[in-house]
Design an enzyme around this catalytic site. Sequence first.
Site: not given
Length: 196
Positions: A88, A120-122, A125
């Site tokens: 990603k 952020m990403c956790v 998502t």
Amino acid sequence: MTTHTSPVQALLVVDVQRAFVRGDGALPEAARLVDRTADLITRARAAGALVVHIQNDGATGGDDEPGTPGWELHHHVEAGPTEVVIRKTHDDAFQETPLGGLLTASGVASVAVCGLMSEMCVQATARTAVALDHRVVLPYDAHATYDIPAEPGISEAVPAAVVSRVAAWPLSRDADVTARAADVTFTAPTAPAARG
């Protein structure tokens, strides 16, 4: 906070890459994160759940620039029909990737999300997984981040543990936030019904 959850059909391991869990640039809680994510991966594999390793393609010169040692995944991948890597370029692992289609095609209705960074990403998502009507389990001890440095005139430094707690808090309305990765159980996905 949930103490027991029903089994999930997929595990999303977000950005557990060498730059973030080894050496001088490692997260403050890197050892715990690596231990918990390794356990989740082992148990998900044993149950036949789908394991998706999310790998961030960082910017040129970044710690996770593609092809550099820091970009490499920390955990070994047993590539096959139930274990894949999805790369990603955005915080949200669903954005401009095949993740959503993979989960649908695999018959996945429920996912556990672990990895980094919490805020952020956790979080991004997990939010999209909820929006796509997946049941989401977020094991609190299996995601982590960095301390936020002090900013004069704004705030003192914010410890990583506080950042992770704040990131998980808004998800607790729509996801099962469980204290321990050990409480997450897995099962194989149910194959989607054939279309006639």
